[in-house]
Design a protein around this motif. Structure first.
Motif, PDB file in Angstrom:
ATOM      1  N   ASP A 194       5.496  24.559   4.395  1.00  0.00           N
ATOM      2  CA  ASP A 194       4.950  23.248   4.039  1.00  0.00           C
ATOM      3  C   ASP A 194       5.497  22.755   2.702  1.00  0.00           C
ATOM      4  O   ASP A 194       5.970  21.617   2.588  1.00  0.00           O
ATOM      5  N   TYR A 195       5.421  23.630   1.697  1.00  0.00           N
ATOM      6  CA  TYR A 195       5.815  23.210   0.349  1.00  0.00           C
ATOM      7  C   TYR A 195       7.305  22.896   0.270  1.00  0.00           C
ATOM      8  O   TYR A 195       7.708  21.837  -0.238  1.00  0.00           O
ATOM      9  N   GLN A 230       0.256  14.652  -2.104  1.00  0.00           N
ATOM     10  CA  GLN A 230       0.344  15.666  -1.050  1.00  0.00           C
ATOM     11  C   GLN A 230       1.294  16.792  -1.459  1.00  0.00           C
ATOM     12  O   GLN A 230       1.023  17.973  -1.224  1.00  0.00           O
ATOM     13  N   TYR A 231       2.395  16.407  -2.094  1.00  0.00           N
ATOM     14  CA  TYR A 231       3.378  17.407  -2.548  1.00  0.00           C
ATOM     15  C   TYR A 231       2.756  18.341  -3.582  1.00  0.00           C
ATOM     16  O   TYR A 231       2.910  19.568  -3.494  1.00  0.00           O
ATOM     17  N   ARG A 232       2.058  17.753  -4.539  1.00  0.00           N
ATOM     18  CA  ARG A 232       1.422  18.573  -5.574  1.00  0.00           C
ATOM     19  C   ARG A 232       0.357  19.488  -4.968  1.00  0.00           C
ATOM     20  O   ARG A 232       0.190  20.632  -5.404  1.00  0.00           O
ATOM     21  N   GLU A 233      -0.371  18.983  -3.981  1.00  0.00           N
ATOM     22  CA  GLU A 233      -1.401  19.795  -3.328  1.00  0.00           C
ATOM     23  C   GLU A 233      -0.770  20.977  -2.588  1.00  0.00           C
ATOM     24  O   GLU A 233      -1.275  22.105  -2.645  1.00  0.00           O
ATOM     25  N   MET A 234       0.323  20.745  -1.918  1.00  0.00           N
ATOM     26  CA  MET A 234       1.034  21.830  -1.219  1.00  0.00           C
ATOM     27  C   MET A 234       1.544  22.869  -2.210  1.00  0.00           C
ATOM     28  O   MET A 234       1.491  24.076  -1.943  1.00  0.00           O
ATOM     29  N   LYS A 235       2.036  22.395  -3.342  1.00  0.00           N
ATOM     30  CA  LYS A 235       2.532  23.315  -4.365  1.00  0.00           C
ATOM     31  C   LYS A 235       1.403  24.165  -4.915  1.00  0.00           C
ATOM     32  O   LYS A 235       1.557  25.399  -5.081  1.00  0.00           O
ATOM     33  N   TYR A 236       0.270  23.544  -5.166  1.00  0.00           N
ATOM     34  CA  TYR A 236      -0.892  24.279  -5.687  1.00  0.00           C
ATOM     35  C   TYR A 236      -1.375  25.318  -4.670  1.00  0.00           C
ATOM     36  O   TYR A 236      -1.672  26.465  -5.034  1.00  0.00           O
ATOM     37  N   LEU A 293       0.323  26.786  -2.341  1.00  0.00           N
ATOM     38  CA  LEU A 293       1.286  27.891  -2.271  1.00  0.00           C
ATOM     39  C   LEU A 293       1.110  28.826  -3.459  1.00  0.00           C
ATOM     40  O   LEU A 293       1.150  30.054  -3.305  1.00  0.00           O
ATOM     41  N   GLU A 294       0.913  28.275  -4.651  1.00  0.00           N
ATOM     42  CA  GLU A 294       0.711  29.113  -5.838  1.00  0.00           C
ATOM     43  C   GLU A 294      -0.527  29.984  -5.679  1.00  0.00           C
ATOM     44  O   GLU A 294      -0.519  31.166  -6.055  1.00  0.00           O
ATOM     45  N   MET A 295      -1.603  29.408  -5.123  1.00  0.00           N
ATOM     46  CA  MET A 295      -2.825  30.186  -4.900  1.00  0.00           C
ATOM     47  C   MET A 295      -2.592  31.287  -3.872  1.00  0.00           C
ATOM     48  O   MET A 295      -3.066  32.419  -4.037  1.00  0.00           O
ATOM     49  N   GLN A 296      -1.851  30.980  -2.815  1.00  0.00           N
ATOM     50  CA  GLN A 296      -1.575  31.982  -1.785  1.00  0.00           C
ATOM     51  C   GLN A 296      -0.656  33.077  -2.317  1.00  0.00           C
ATOM     52  O   GLN A 296      -0.787  34.245  -1.948  1.00  0.00           O
ATOM     53  N   ARG A 297       0.261  32.714  -3.196  1.00  0.00           N
ATOM     54  CA  ARG A 297       1.109  33.723  -3.825  1.00  0.00           C
ATOM     55  C   ARG A 297       0.265  34.717  -4.618  1.00  0.00           C
ATOM     56  O   ARG A 297       0.522  35.928  -4.603  1.00  0.00           O
ATOM     57  N   LYS A 298      -0.736  34.213  -5.318  1.00  0.00           N
ATOM     58  CA  LYS A 298      -1.628  35.084  -6.085  1.00  0.00           C
ATOM     59  C   LYS A 298      -2.409  36.016  -5.169  1.00  0.00           C
ATOM     60  O   LYS A 298      -2.564  37.208  -5.455  1.00  0.00           O
ATOM     61  N   VAL A 299      -2.909  35.465  -4.065  1.00  0.00           N
ATOM     62  CA  VAL A 299      -3.638  36.283  -3.079  1.00  0.00           C
ATOM     63  C   VAL A 299      -2.726  37.378  -2.534  1.00  0.00           C
ATOM     64  O   VAL A 299      -3.121  38.548  -2.437  1.00  0.00           O
ATOM     65  N   TRP A 300      -1.511  36.997  -2.171  1.00  0.00           N
ATOM     66  CA  TRP A 300      -0.552  37.949  -1.611  1.00  0.00           C
ATOM     67  C   TRP A 300      -0.179  39.025  -2.634  1.00  0.00           C
ATOM     68  O   TRP A 300      -0.096  40.206  -2.294  1.00  0.00           O
ATOM     69  N   LYS A 301       0.009  38.611  -3.880  1.00  0.00           N
ATOM     70  CA  LYS A 301       0.353  39.565  -4.930  1.00  0.00           C
ATOM     71  C   LYS A 301      -0.771  40.567  -5.149  1.00  0.00           C
ATOM     72  O   LYS A 301      -0.542  41.778  -5.278  1.00  0.00           O
TER      73      LYS A 301
END
Length: 374
Positions: A323-324, A351-357, A359-367
């Motif tokens: 998406d991002y 919408q772009y900024r929301e997708m970026k945010y 993704l950043e949150m999901q990266r933290k979850v994954w990490k």
């Protein structure tokens, strides 16, 4: 009883053996009894860098992988430097290297397969005639045969190699006032360093280091080897994204070859620098993390719930990456065509900024999740 081993290549054996012995015995003795000054050491570094960058930026990334385009001046400089490095012609080196990438780790087809052992992949493959057509079949380099500089260097490789390996040290020695010191340090020691640091990529970079992007071949990332090889040590990345003009993709990774190519592009000497899309890189890294954790958890009793959670979060990560980066690509296209302002009223940027945010949150979850199960 006749031996089944391929015939020895005596010229290569003589060059590799004699230069190594002179470098490890003759040069230290000369340093002890006569000495080298800072000018000679500086020339050694300059000559070593010229040879090394001619191989990495020229032979490897320009000609073997077509990772960028260079003008005639750059190509000529790299062609001469490649002869100075004494690693065969551009055409021959590129042919071997393309076969290596196409058949990596295949003992029958890979010219310097790491699975044949350290010595073989480092230097042994050049000591015997293992492949009868190595010096005549360049059918995988028809594109390079259209390059007049490549073919000029291939035709005159031997006189160029002799002229550079003897002529450059000799001229420096005459200017400096110490011919024998120049021949030893700038000639022999520089040549041995050029040879074996390059050879380390075929040998050490396939057995020592990490595999953050793929385990489908033996290539490894190794920051220390990058220091010795002008950035070529990030070999795991290179073997999955071989057409990227970079090997060290992070700003802090030591890759002077990348910096040289980029600088030449700023000066108008290079163009069409190819880079791998960021989403492919991130997906490859996440996939490797998933595979390793799956292997680890499968050996643990009652880990089904953990594996299911891991797979779910991985799928969510891939979805948010798509998406991002899809939105980012669209935004760049709009900016390029000066159409972005027309989309602002449709909340495209929001919408772009929301997708970026997200993704950043999901990266933290994954990490956090990967750290928990690592």
């Amino acid at each position: 009883m006749t031996s089944s081993k391929p015939p020895l290549i005596w010229l290569n054996i003589f060059i590799f053996t004699s230069t190594l012995l002179i470098a490890v015995i003759g040069a230290p003795l000369y340093a002890y009894f006569v000495g080298f000054d800072w000018t000679q050491w500086a020339m050694l570094l300059a000559a070593f860098s010229y040879c090394g960058m001619s191989i990495t930026a020229g032979y490897h990334r320009l000609w073997s992988h077509k990772a960028y385009e260079a003008n005639a001046v750059m190509r000529f400089i790299f062609a001469v430097g490649g002869a100075f490095a004494l690693q065969n012609s551009i055409l021959h080196w590129s042919s071997d290297h393309r076969i290596h990438h196409r058949h990596v780790d295949n003992n029958e087809k890979d010219p310097y397969s790491a699975k044949m052992g350290f010595f073989y992949s480092h230097i042994g493959w050049m000591l015997r005639e293992y492949q009868a057509n190595r010096y005549s079949d360049y059918s995988n380099c028809r594109d390079l045969q259209k390059d007049k500089i490549v073919m000029w260097q291939h035709k005159y490789y031997v006189p160029l190699a002799v002229a550079t390996n003897f002529g450059i040290p000799l001229l420096f020695g005459l200017w400096h006032g110490d011919i024998w010191g120049a021949l030893l340090l700038v000639g022999i020691v520089r040549l041995v360093l050029s040879h074996h640091t390059t050879f380390f990529i075929n040998s050490l970079a396939h057995i020592w280091g990490s595999q953050p992007y793929t385990d489908k071949n033996t290539a490894r990332d190794n920051g220390f080897l990058a220091l010795l090889t002008f950035g070529e040590g990030y070999h795991n990345y290179h073997h999955i994204f071989e057409y990227d003009y970079r090997n060290g993709i992070r700003w802090w990774q030591f890759d002077p070859t990348k910096w040289l190519i980029k600088s030449c592009a700023w000066m108008g000497m290079a163009k069409n620098l190819k880079v791998c899309p960021e989403d492919r890189i991130e997906k490859a890294k996440a996939t490797m993390q998933l595979q390793r954790l799956q292997q680890k958890l499968e050996a643990v009793p009652n880990s089904h719930a953990c594996l299911e959670m891991l797979n779910q979060e991985y799928e969510i990560l891939l979805h948010k990456i798509a998406d991002y980066y899809g939105a980012k690509k669209r935004m760049l296209e709009l900016k390029k065509n000066d159409l972005l302002k027309q989309y602002e009223s449709f909340e495209f940027l929001q919408q772009y900024r929301e997708m970026k945010y997200r993704l950043e949150m999901q990266r933290k979850v994954w990490k956090q999740l990967t750290a928990q199960y690592a």
